[in-house]
Enzyme design. Structure first.
Site, PDB file in Angstrom:
ATOM      1  N   GLY A   1      10.680  -4.991   2.608  1.00  0.00           N
ATOM      2  CA  GLY A   1      11.851  -4.136   2.742  1.00  0.00           C
ATOM      3  C   GLY A   1      12.953  -4.453   1.750  1.00  0.00           C
ATOM      4  O   GLY A   1      13.468  -5.576   1.723  1.00  0.00           O
TER       5      GLY A   1
ATOM      6  N   LYS B   1      -0.131  -4.681   9.286  1.00  0.00           N
ATOM      7  CA  LYS B   1       1.218  -4.385   8.790  1.00  0.00           C
ATOM      8  C   LYS B   1       1.960  -3.622   9.880  1.00  0.00           C
ATOM      9  O   LYS B   1       1.485  -2.589  10.351  1.00  0.00           O
ATOM     10  CB  LYS B   1       1.169  -3.557   7.501  1.00  0.00           C
ATOM     11  CG  LYS B   1       2.540  -3.308   6.871  1.00  0.00           C
ATOM     12  CD  LYS B   1       2.406  -2.642   5.494  1.00  0.00           C
ATOM     13  CE  LYS B   1       3.763  -2.561   4.791  1.00  0.00           C
ATOM     14  NZ  LYS B   1       4.644  -1.528   5.354  1.00  0.00           N
TER      15      LYS B   1
ATOM     16  N   HIS C   1       7.665  -4.948   8.162  1.00  0.00           N
ATOM     17  CA  HIS C   1       8.666  -4.120   7.484  1.00  0.00           C
ATOM     18  C   HIS C   1       9.925  -4.137   8.349  1.00  0.00           C
ATOM     19  O   HIS C   1       9.868  -3.794   9.532  1.00  0.00           O
ATOM     20  CB  HIS C   1       8.127  -2.693   7.332  1.00  0.00           C
ATOM     21  CG  HIS C   1       9.038  -1.788   6.560  1.00  0.00           C
ATOM     22  ND1 HIS C   1       8.638  -0.549   6.119  1.00  0.00           N
ATOM     23  CD2 HIS C   1      10.314  -1.926   6.140  1.00  0.00           C
ATOM     24  CE1 HIS C   1       9.629   0.035   5.467  1.00  0.00           C
ATOM     25  NE2 HIS C   1      10.661  -0.784   5.485  1.00  0.00           N
TER      26      HIS C   1
ATOM     27  N   PRO D   1       0.851  -1.199   0.000  1.00  0.00           N
ATOM     28  CA  PRO D   1       0.000   0.000   0.000  1.00  0.00           C
ATOM     29  C   PRO D   1       0.881   1.241   0.000  1.00  0.00           C
ATOM     30  O   PRO D   1       1.663   1.457   0.923  1.00  0.00           O
ATOM     31  CB  PRO D   1      -0.804  -0.132   1.306  1.00  0.00           C
ATOM     32  CG  PRO D   1      -0.004  -1.049   2.167  1.00  0.00           C
ATOM     33  CD  PRO D   1       0.763  -1.951   1.255  1.00  0.00           C
TER      34      PRO D   1
ATOM     35  N   ARG E   1       9.077   0.351  -2.802  1.00  0.00           N
ATOM     36  CA  ARG E   1       9.863   1.224  -3.685  1.00  0.00           C
ATOM     37  C   ARG E   1      10.376   0.488  -4.911  1.00  0.00           C
ATOM     38  O   ARG E   1      10.455   1.050  -6.007  1.00  0.00           O
ATOM     39  CB  ARG E   1      11.041   1.817  -2.901  1.00  0.00           C
ATOM     40  CG  ARG E   1      10.647   2.789  -1.813  1.00  0.00           C
ATOM     41  CD  ARG E   1      11.879   3.205  -1.016  1.00  0.00           C
ATOM     42  NE  ARG E   1      12.489   2.071  -0.331  1.00  0.00           N
ATOM     43  CZ  ARG E   1      13.755   2.019   0.061  1.00  0.00           C
ATOM     44  NH1 ARG E   1      14.565   3.033  -0.184  1.00  0.00           N
ATOM     45  NH2 ARG E   1      14.225   0.965   0.698  1.00  0.00           N
TER      46      ARG E   1
ATOM     47  N   CYS F   1       3.114   3.091   9.676  1.00  0.00           N
ATOM     48  CA  CYS F   1       3.363   4.389   9.055  1.00  0.00           C
ATOM     49  C   CYS F   1       4.178   5.277   9.994  1.00  0.00           C
ATOM     50  O   CYS F   1       3.760   5.536  11.122  1.00  0.00           O
ATOM     51  CB  CYS F   1       2.054   5.077   8.690  1.00  0.00           C
ATOM     52  SG  CYS F   1       2.290   6.672   7.869  1.00  0.00           S
TER      53      CYS F   1
END
Length: 727
Positions: A569, A470, A511, A323, A593, A430
């Site tokens: 990651g 997450k 992550h 996301p 990314r 986040c």
């Protein structure tokens, strides 16, 4: 302006024939067989020795940590023994999972002293203004989608300030039709009808001037016989091919608090009482034997149990698109699905705006019809018990909430009004200040009891839709909390486990960074591997729990007692992906990314090899994004410049890709910065530019000239960006 095909052909002719075929690099290398040991200690693959100009082979230059080594013939500055010239390119990777926040224009300093100097804006992802982009004169909705002589009644009557004369609007109210994409409307070409009507900047491709019996000529909109209608809505401007469209009346009722969520209200009342009992139990004095303060003695069952959940599946063959706020919009997800992404998520939506019926957050819940098809399913072992791939879809949503009641009510609203949902994911990772300081996102890592209550409540009201989470490794670098949190999500609180059972979390994504790290360090896959091992133990422990006298409720154990574990990651190639699945023992890998910089990473994973995409192929992906953007947001002035804005955000990552054929060493590393280089042709050099003016130039190839009012502000700051940076 010439079409994209002509542009690519002209560019190819200038550079002695551009190769538009994909070049596979590395053959069918089996990453799993090439590496033994933990993921963080994998063996790096190197390219074969290069040939010098005299035909004598020479070894690649020695690899330098943090530097993407470029072959000598492509370097702008030849390498010397004393220095390596690295491209001075600022990186702001918080943009990949950030959410912008409005900054009050009259904000004072942090001490709140009136009359003082305004505090200088710092941090990541501050609100940016992109300017205004609209027609010179507005066309009234009563005539926007109708033929010239057949307008609908205008609800404003004589008070309406908008134009009702279509001919005058086409001549004076907007700019002339665009000639990009061969002058044809991409929406009309795909669906046989254009949802922008007369506002479309390609309207000449789907309009006619017809002579009537009385001699008058009428402007009419053309629609093909096999035109595709909207999937979920019959509104005039609803987009075909898009699902999860929520009617405006529903959002209006939410904003006026006219929607009653009975299940949530009932559960929240019980939760308030239960939370107080737990608080009293934990705060009783040492040695206090008062049974009135004992939680187990006063425990009351919740008003209803969770419904049986639809089984989900994560496996080696299902790479996951993360996301991504701003970057993970519908056109980008559609492009990634086309290139092989098997699971997608919406951009992170905030729970409270969802309950308030805010259009911006509900719009994030829309998905393309390609996302509601089943993911690829080819398990290496026995099929998961009860999993029905034909009923599964790719698309899930992610929300952030700071309190259990917000998460619970938002979940009921989403499952009530969205027919196409794989799962609902609660964001506990986040790192952005706006989210963290509100008590949501990574702040939940230090509030496991609150998160436990959230997931239990969400499960209770979500119907058959599973709930996932997450997380990050922790908030601070010196206090990693993920292992304890994973145990709680798998089995429940240790001292309340017998009473409450498991929370019912179907999957956890970890992550491999803390909030404090953001993106300043490499993801810790050793820690992710340790947590994956714990998950395996917990899944086995659940089987033991079901053998006890008090059996665990089946509806608290999703997926037949199995909680999936996904790592996240620094995944930038099929080598990384397969390495993590095989050595870190995660069920799948979530890619963030790496997918923005290289969307065809999913294709590489499926084929098990590097793909050296030519510049023309990469330009084709940009064209597809532009077309998909106009299909999603419209081909009028507003829709085209929305597409331009998100295309430029995409290009800020996409242009960071370093072609495989230019690298001295494989595999490529996501966090390495390249030496200053030129591409194999002019187009490849342009697509590697870090100058935002070049990004605008690329966008104009497909979207036409940017209006003078359009203002794109990059998230980065460098000498090439002559504007204030964002973070």
């Amino acid at each position: 302006m010439e079409s994209n095909e002509a542009t690519v052909k002209r560019t190819a002719d200038q550079v002695d024939g551009l190769n538009v075929n994909t070049k596979a690099v590395g053959g069918d290398q089996d990453a799993s067989s090439s590496h033994i040991g933990p993921a963080t200690k994998r063996v790096k693959l190197d390219t074969p020795p290069q040939l010098s100009h005299d035909g004598v082979s020479k070894p690649p230059r020695e690899r330098i940590k943090g530097v993407a080594m470029i072959k000598e013939e492509y370097l702008i500055v030849p390498p010397s023994r004393s220095e390596t010239v690295v491209e001075d390119r600022p990186i702001d990777d918080d943009a990949a999972e950030g959410r912008t926040a409005p900054v009050p224009q009259d904000s004072r300093d942090s001490r709140g002293q009136g009359g003082g100097k305004r505090k200088k804006q710092k941090g990541q992802n501050k609100e940016r203004e992109f300017g205004t982009f609209s027609d010179a004169v507005k066309l009234c909705n009563s005539v926007a989608w109708t033929n010239e002589f057949s307008p609908r009644p205008c609800k404003h009557g004589e008070r309406c300030n908008a134009l009702h004369d279509i001919r005058k609007y086409l001549k004076e109210g907007r700019r002339a039709d665009l000639d990009t994409l061969s002058g044809g409307c991409p929406v009309f070409a795909t669906y046989g009808r254009c949802t922008s009507g007369w506002r479309c900047l390609y309207v000449k491709s789907h309009m006619e001037e017809v002579t009537r019996e009385d001699g008058r000529t009428e402007l009419v909109l053309v629609e093909k016989e096999d035109a595709v209608k909207p999937a979920d809505d019959d509104e005039m401007d609803a987009k075909p091919g898009v699902v999860n469209n929520v009617p405006p009346q529903v959002k209006l009722n939410l904003s006026r608090k006219k929607v009653v969520m009975e299940k949530s209200e009932e559960y929240i009342k019980w939760l308030a009482v239960d939370t107080e009992l737990i608080r009293t139990h934990y705060h009783k004095q040492k040695g206090d034997e008062d049974e009135a303060k004992d939680y187990r003695a006063q425990y009351v069952e919740p008003p209803f149990k969770p419904s049986e959940k639809r089984k989900v599946y994560f496996g080696r063959e299902t790479p996951v698109l993360a996301p991504l706020t701003t970057q993970g919009n519908l056109p980008f997800r559609r492009l990634c699905v086309e290139l092989g992404a098997q699971v997608t998520y919406s951009e992170m939506a905030l729970g409270l705006p969802i309950l308030q019926g805010q259009k911006t957050d509900w719009t994030l819940m829309r998905a393309h019809e390609s996302e509601v098809t089943p993911p690829r399913f080819n398990p290496s072992g026995p099929a998961p018990l009860g999993y029905d791939n034909s009923k599964d879809v790719k698309f899930g949503v992610q929300i952030a909430a700071s309190a259990p009641w917000i998460a619970i009510k938002a979940t009921e609203a989403l499952t009530t009004y969205l027919p196409h949902l794989r799962l609902i994911d609660i964001n506990c990772g986040c790192p952005i200040d706006m989210v963290f300081k509100s008590g949501a996102g990574s702040a939940l890592l230090d509030a496991p009891a609150k998160l436990d209550r959230m997931i239990r409540g969400m499960n209770a009201v979500s119907g058959e839709v599973p709930i996932t989470a997450k997380i990050r490794m922790g908030v601070k670098d010196d206090k990693l909390t993920a292992q304890k949190l994973v145990e709680r999500l798998a089995l429940g609180s240790q001292d309340m486990r017998d009473q409450l059972g498991a929370p019912g979390c179907a999957a956890v994504t970890l992550h491999g960074r803390t909030r404090q790290q953001r993106y300043t360090r490499a993801a810790n896959w050793t820690y992710i591997a340790e947590c994956a091992a714990l998950i395996k133990q917990f899944n086995e422990k659940k089987d033991e729990l079901t053998d006890t006298i008090r059996e665990v409720e089946e509806n608290t154990l999703p997926n037949g007692g199995k909680m999936y574990f996904v790592g996240n990651g620094d995944c930038y190639s099929h080598v990384d992906y397969l390495d993590h699945v095989d050595n870190a023992k995660v069920d799948s890998v979530m890619i963030a990314r790496g997918a923005i910089i290289k969307p065809w990473i999913f294709e590489e994973i499926e084929k098990g090899q590097y793909l050296d995409k030519s510049a023309s192929e990469r330009l084709t992906y940009i064209e597809k994004f532009a077309r998909y953007g106009m299909e999603a947001w419209g081909s009028d002035e507003l829709g085209i410049n929305y597409t331009r804005r998100f295309l430029l955000e995409f290009l800020s990552f996409f242009t960071r890709y370093v072609p495989i054929g230019l690298l001295e060493h494989l595999p490529p590393n996501l966090n390495e910065r390249p030496e200053a280089f030129r591409g194999r042709d002019d187009l490849e050099t342009l697509l590697s530019s870090s100058n935002y003016k070049d990004w605008i130039k690329i966008s104009e190839m497909f979207l036409g000239p940017a209006p003078t009012s359009f203002n794109f502000q990059p998230k980065h700051k460098s000498n090439s960006y002559e504007i204030e940076a964002e973070g």
